[in-house]
Design a protein around this motif. Sequence first.
Motif, PDB file in Angstrom:
ATOM      1  N   LEU A 140       0.824  -1.203   0.000  1.00 56.95           N
ATOM      2  CA  LEU A 140       0.000   0.000   0.000  1.00 56.95           C
ATOM      3  C   LEU A 140       0.861   1.257   0.000  1.00 56.95           C
ATOM      4  N   ALA A 141       1.976   1.248   0.742  1.00 53.72           N
ATOM      5  CA  ALA A 141       2.848   2.429   0.799  1.00 53.72           C
ATOM      6  C   ALA A 141       3.463   2.705  -0.567  1.00 53.72           C
ATOM      7  N   LEU A 142       3.919   1.659  -1.247  1.00 58.55           N
ATOM      8  CA  LEU A 142       4.517   1.833  -2.576  1.00 58.55           C
ATOM      9  C   LEU A 142       3.489   2.317  -3.586  1.00 58.55           C
ATOM     10  N   LYS A 143       2.306   1.734  -3.560  1.00 54.09           N
ATOM     11  CA  LYS A 143       1.269   2.129  -4.508  1.00 54.09           C
ATOM     12  C   LYS A 143       0.804   3.561  -4.249  1.00 54.09           C
ATOM     13  N   ALA A 144       0.676   3.926  -2.981  1.00 50.24           N
ATOM     14  CA  ALA A 144       0.281   5.299  -2.651  1.00 50.24           C
ATOM     15  C   ALA A 144       1.334   6.294  -3.116  1.00 50.24           C
ATOM     16  N   PHE A 145       2.600   5.951  -2.907  1.00 53.11           N
ATOM     17  CA  PHE A 145       3.683   6.827  -3.352  1.00 53.11           C
ATOM     18  C   PHE A 145       3.692   6.939  -4.875  1.00 53.11           C
ATOM     19  N   GLY A 146       3.398   5.827  -5.554  1.00 55.19           N
ATOM     20  CA  GLY A 146       3.306   5.865  -7.013  1.00 55.19           C
ATOM     21  C   GLY A 146       2.236   6.811  -7.487  1.00 55.19           C
ATOM     22  N   HIS A 147       1.070   6.784  -6.838  1.00 54.66           N
ATOM     23  CA  HIS A 147      -0.010   7.720  -7.176  1.00 54.66           C
ATOM     24  C   HIS A 147       0.400   9.153  -6.869  1.00 54.66           C
ATOM     25  N   PHE A 148       1.152   9.308  -5.786  1.00 53.37           N
ATOM     26  CA  PHE A 148       1.542  10.650  -5.351  1.00 53.37           C
ATOM     27  C   PHE A 148       2.424  11.347  -6.383  1.00 53.37           C
ATOM     28  N   ILE A 149       3.352  10.625  -6.988  1.00 52.00           N
ATOM     29  CA  ILE A 149       4.321  11.272  -7.890  1.00 52.00           C
ATOM     30  C   ILE A 149       3.985  11.116  -9.368  1.00 52.00           C
ATOM     31  N   GLN A 150       2.920  10.361  -9.680  1.00 47.56           N
ATOM     32  CA  GLN A 150       2.710  10.011 -11.086  1.00 47.56           C
ATOM     33  C   GLN A 150       2.455  11.214 -11.993  1.00 47.56           C
ATOM     34  N   ASN A 151       1.827  12.255 -11.475  1.00 47.56           N
ATOM     35  CA  ASN A 151       1.522  13.411 -12.316  1.00 47.56           C
ATOM     36  C   ASN A 151       2.507  14.562 -12.145  1.00 47.56           C
ATOM     37  N   LEU A 152       3.581  14.303 -11.413  1.00 49.00           N
ATOM     38  CA  LEU A 152       4.593  15.332 -11.213  1.00 49.00           C
ATOM     39  C   LEU A 152       5.627  15.260 -12.333  1.00 49.00           C
ATOM     40  N   SER A 153       6.229  16.381 -12.632  1.00 51.78           N
ATOM     41  CA  SER A 153       7.292  16.399 -13.636  1.00 51.78           C
ATOM     42  C   SER A 153       8.513  15.674 -13.073  1.00 51.78           C
ATOM     43  N   PRO A 154       9.395  15.159 -13.938  1.00 46.29           N
ATOM     44  CA  PRO A 154      10.585  14.449 -13.450  1.00 46.29           C
ATOM     45  C   PRO A 154      11.415  15.265 -12.466  1.00 46.29           C
ATOM     46  N   ASP A 155      11.544  16.572 -12.700  1.00 40.67           N
ATOM     47  CA  ASP A 155      12.323  17.408 -11.788  1.00 40.67           C
ATOM     48  C   ASP A 155      11.682  17.485 -10.408  1.00 40.67           C
ATOM     49  N   LEU A 185       8.038  -4.855  -6.877  1.00 41.89           N
ATOM     50  CA  LEU A 185       6.860  -4.012  -7.046  1.00 41.89           C
ATOM     51  C   LEU A 185       7.258  -2.558  -7.283  1.00 41.89           C
ATOM     52  N   SER A 186       8.296  -2.098  -6.592  1.00 40.75           N
ATOM     53  CA  SER A 186       8.747  -0.712  -6.790  1.00 40.75           C
ATOM     54  C   SER A 186       9.213  -0.501  -8.235  1.00 40.75           C
ATOM     55  N   VAL A 187       9.798  -1.534  -8.827  1.00 37.42           N
ATOM     56  CA  VAL A 187      10.219  -1.457 -10.232  1.00 37.42           C
ATOM     57  C   VAL A 187       9.001  -1.415 -11.145  1.00 37.42           C
ATOM     58  N   GLU A 188       8.036  -2.288 -10.873  1.00 35.31           N
ATOM     59  CA  GLU A 188       6.816  -2.345 -11.688  1.00 35.31           C
ATOM     60  C   GLU A 188       6.061  -1.015 -11.655  1.00 35.31           C
ATOM     61  N   LEU A 189       6.059  -0.367 -10.490  1.00 38.54           N
ATOM     62  CA  LEU A 189       5.319   0.885 -10.327  1.00 38.54           C
ATOM     63  C   LEU A 189       6.110   2.097 -10.818  1.00 38.54           C
ATOM     64  N   GLY A 190       7.363   1.894 -11.184  1.00 36.86           N
ATOM     65  CA  GLY A 190       8.187   3.000 -11.655  1.00 36.86           C
ATOM     66  C   GLY A 190       8.670   3.928 -10.567  1.00 36.86           C
ATOM     67  N   VAL A 191       8.739   3.436  -9.321  1.00 34.92           N
ATOM     68  CA  VAL A 191       9.174   4.288  -8.207  1.00 34.92           C
ATOM     69  C   VAL A 191      10.488   3.802  -7.602  1.00 34.92           C
ATOM     70  N   ALA A 192      11.144   2.830  -8.226  1.00 30.04           N
ATOM     71  CA  ALA A 192      12.362   2.241  -7.651  1.00 30.04           C
ATOM     72  C   ALA A 192      13.443   3.283  -7.426  1.00 30.04           C
ATOM     73  N   SER A 193      13.588   4.221  -8.371  1.00 28.99           N
ATOM     74  CA  SER A 193      14.647   5.231  -8.244  1.00 28.99           C
ATOM     75  C   SER A 193      14.335   6.249  -7.157  1.00 28.99           C
ATOM     76  N   HIS A 194      13.115   6.258  -6.665  1.00 25.42           N
ATOM     77  CA  HIS A 194      12.714   7.211  -5.609  1.00 25.42           C
ATOM     78  C   HIS A 194      12.491   6.494  -4.274  1.00 25.42           C
ATOM     79  N   THR A 195      12.812   5.202  -4.215  1.00 25.57           N
ATOM     80  CA  THR A 195      12.525   4.406  -3.028  1.00 25.57           C
ATOM     81  C   THR A 195      13.800   3.790  -2.471  1.00 25.57           C
ATOM     82  N   THR A 196      13.941   3.853  -1.153  1.00 28.87           N
ATOM     83  CA  THR A 196      15.069   3.240  -0.464  1.00 28.87           C
ATOM     84  C   THR A 196      14.540   2.192   0.512  1.00 28.87           C
ATOM     85  N   PHE A 197      15.100   0.987   0.451  1.00 35.35           N
ATOM     86  CA  PHE A 197      14.722  -0.092   1.363  1.00 35.35           C
ATOM     87  C   PHE A 197      15.828  -0.284   2.395  1.00 35.35           C
ATOM     88  N   LEU A 198      15.446  -0.283   3.665  1.00 32.86           N
ATOM     89  CA  LEU A 198      16.400  -0.490   4.748  1.00 32.86           C
ATOM     90  C   LEU A 198      15.995  -1.726   5.547  1.00 32.86           C
TER      91      LEU A 198
END
Length: 312
Positions: A140-155, A185-198
């Motif tokens: 849910l956290a990854l999917k929510a983050f994906g929705h959060f940034i999906q309409n933002l410009s790359p910058d 899943l982070s790769v599938e959602l296109g958020v891998a470059s914006h996500t850090t796993f600890l």
Amino acid sequence: MWKYMECGYLDLFLVSAPIPVLRWFTNAKILFYCHFPDLLLTGRQSFVKRLYRSVIDPIEEVTTSMAHKHLVNSDFTRRVFKTTFKSISSEPEILYPSINLLAFDREYDVSIQDVIPDYRSDQEVFLSINRYERKKNLPLALKAFGHFIQNLSPDVQKKYRLIMAGGYDERVEENVTHYKELVNLSVELGVASHTTFLKSPSEPVKILLLKMARALIYTPDKEHFGIVPLEAMYCRTPVIAVNSGGPMETIIDGVTGFLTKDEPELFSDAMKKVVSNEISGVSMGNAARTRVEQFFSFNAFANSLNRILQEM
């Protein structure tokens, strides 16, 4: 509390099995603190386990009923307690757990660059802290983050980072497999470059992350209580959580954080509110800390427990 125990007037237990022995061989008053009925926490995948639990489950209810008084950690757990142990007519009392506030007031010699070398000082962090277990609803956290940034410009996307931190043990198969599932899943959602796993961050690192995050994304559904939201709130960090279980009692929706259904779009909407001018993050953080100090500090816990002991 310890004075009563040492004098033999009362014993406090988290497991009900010793209660009959104490009732038979001592005059102690017994206070039973139920975190959650054990019979609801144990799997029954194998025949042997089902056979074993068919004997143990009724014993749990009988031995629990033999305590003089019952405590639970939340109203949610109280409802589950009453539904599970139907033969127990007495009403359990709520005693909210506390956290070690002193640990969060200390200064630690650790920086975010020590943990995440490529972290940029202008980045906004959303944080998820939970064990790498499927019941914690972490996708849910990854999917929510994906929705959060999906309409933002790359910058603009580069301004935001999701940190997924959690308990991890190589010996636990679910930890290993679920961690890989989340990375994929982070790769599938296109958020891998914006996500850090600890994996299993230390206490100083966890506290550092809680203090710097714009919001804690707390995803478990029907959580018995939930300590991490309290830790975030004490760090003046708003919490976005599923509207069920313990968080309904610790978080005030719109005041110390947000409670919503476990839908990525709704979590994303709450995340947008946190980073926008729609709310004051400072005011929300201050309200969150005040709530923890008032209702969930060790003093609040000790005073409530002392009152209960005096009444017994």
